[in-house]
Design an enzyme around this catalytic site. Structure first.
Site, PDB file in Angstrom:
ATOM      1  N   TYR A 174       6.904 -23.505  20.221  1.00 19.68           N
ATOM      2  CA  TYR A 174       6.562 -22.499  19.922  1.00 19.68           C
ATOM      3  C   TYR A 174       7.352 -21.408  19.252  1.00 19.68           C
ATOM      4  CZ  TYR A 174       3.137 -18.539  18.376  1.00 19.68           C
ATOM      5  OH  TYR A 174       3.479 -16.940  17.952  1.00 19.68           O
ATOM      6  N   LYS A 207       9.279 -19.459  16.358  1.00 20.28           N
ATOM      7  CA  LYS A 207       9.830 -17.712  16.543  1.00 20.28           C
ATOM      8  C   LYS A 207      10.970 -17.217  16.091  1.00 20.28           C
ATOM      9  CE  LYS A 207       5.416 -16.997  14.859  1.00 20.28           C
ATOM     10  NZ  LYS A 207       5.025 -17.200  14.046  1.00 20.28           N
ATOM     11  N   SER A 233       6.287 -12.634  13.407  1.00 17.80           N
ATOM     12  CA  SER A 233       7.132 -13.405  14.751  1.00 17.80           C
ATOM     13  C   SER A 233       6.146 -13.177  15.371  1.00 17.80           C
ATOM     14  CB  SER A 233       8.436 -13.168  14.432  1.00 17.80           C
ATOM     15  OG  SER A 233       8.531 -13.256  15.934  1.00 17.80           O
TER      16      SER A 233
END
Length: 271
Positions: free
Chosen positions: A146, A150, A132
Site C-alpha cells: 500500500y 503512495k 497520498s
C-alpha cells in the site's frame, strides 16, 4: 465559483470534502463507480453533478471530464481521492492483490489526471490535489505494498508540479495520518488472506491486530481535514506537500532524523 472534480466522492474524505465545497459556494462534479446515491447524500443541489466514474477505465475518465466541462464550462480543482488499502506483509500479498491495488491507487490516478489536464491547460489554470498518506513519506511493516502506491503518488506529484507550473496549474500532494474514516473497514481496506505463520509474532502480526481493533478510533478528525482542504484549494500559494495530523508531523520528523543519521554514516564510506 470554483469547479471541483472529486473521485471517490461517495464516502470518507471524498464525501466530506464534497459537502464542504458545496457549502463554500463551489460547484462539485462528484464521481463514484455507482453515483446513484450521491444526489440522495448531498441533495438536489444546483451546483452538484453526480457522474459515474471507474478510475481504472480511461474512457470513463475522459467521459466524466467532458461531462463536467459541458455542465460547468471549466474545471478548477481535481481531487484524486479514490483509493483503498492493503494490509499484509510484502511476501504475503498476491500478484492479483497488488495489481488490483495499483490499478486504482496509481494507474487510476494517472488516468483521471490525464483526462482532466487538457482542460486545465486550455484554461491556463487549475489545481491538482492528490491524496497520498503519511505512508507515502515513510513505509511501515504490514503496509509495504500500500505504501508503495503512495510513494508512487508522491513521485508523480513532484514531477507533475514542475511540468504543469508553466501553464498556471499547481499541484499539492496531501499526506493525512490516521483519521477516523472508514479506511480500516472492509469497504476501504483489503486484508491479504494468505497469512504466513512466521509473521504472526512480528510487527506485521501486531499491525493486523491493531487494524482490527482501531476502526473509527484513529486520532484525526476527518471533518477538520475536509474544511482545511477547502482552504488549501483556495490558497494562492499552496505547498507541494501538505501533511495533516499531529501523528503525520511526528512521523515526518522521525523519518527526517533517520535520514540525517544515515547521511552522517555514509561519510564513513569511500566516495
Amino acid at each position: 465559483m470554483r469547479v471541483w472534480f472529486i473521485t471517490g466522492a461517495s464516502r470518507g474524505f471524498g464525501a466530506l470534502i464534497t459537502q464542504e465545497a458545496l457549502n463554500a459556494g463551489d460547484a462539485v462534479v462528484a464521481t463514484a463507480r455507482n453515483p446513484n446515491g450521491l444526489e440522495e447524500k448531498f441533495g438536489n443541489h444546483p451546483n452538484l453533478l453526480a457522474v459515474s466514474l471507474d478510475v481504472t477505465d480511461e474512457a470513463s475518465a475522459h467521459k466524466a471530464a467532458e461531462a463536467a466541462v459541458k455542465r460547468f464550462g471549466k474545471l478548477d480543482i481535481l481531487l484524486n481521492n479514490a483509493g483503498f488499502g492493503l494490509l499484509g506483509a510484502v511476501e504475503e500479498a498476491t500478484t492479483e492483490e497488488i495489481e488490483k491495488l495499483y490499478a486504482t491507487n496509481v494507474f487510476g490516478l494517472l488516468k483521471v489526471t490525464r483526462a482532466v489536464l487538457p482542460h486545465m491547460r486550455r484554461q491556463r489554470s487549475g489545481r491538482v490535489l492528490n491524496i497520498s498518506s503519511i505512508g507515502g513519506y515513510m513505509s511501515h511493516a504490514g503496509w509495504g505494498v500500500y505504501c508503495s502506491t503512495k510513494f508512487a503518488v508522491e513521485g508523480i506529484s513532484e514531477a507533475l508540479a514542475a511540468e504543469v507550473a508553466p501553464f498556471g496549474i499547481k499541484v499539492t500532494v496531501v499526506e493525512p495520518g490516521f483519521f477516523r474514516t472508514d479506511f480500516l473497514d472492509e469497504s476501504s481496506l483489503a486484508i491479504s488472506p494468505s497469512s504466513i505463520a512466521d509473521y504472526l509474532e512480528t510487527p506485521v502480526g501486531a499491525m493486523r491486530e491493531f487494524a482490527a481493533g482501531h476502526n473509527h478510533q484513529q486520532p484525526g478528525d476527518p471533518a477538520r481535514l475536509a474544511k482545511a482542504m477547502i482552504t488549501l484549494a483556495h490558497s494562492d500559494n499552496p505547498p507541494l506537500r501538505m501533511p495533516f495530523g499531529s501523528d503525520t508531523v511526528a512521523v515526518i520528523e522521525a523519518k527526517n532524523e533517520q535520514v540525517a543519521k544515515e547521511l552522517a554514516v555514509s561519510t564513513d564510506f569511500p566516495k
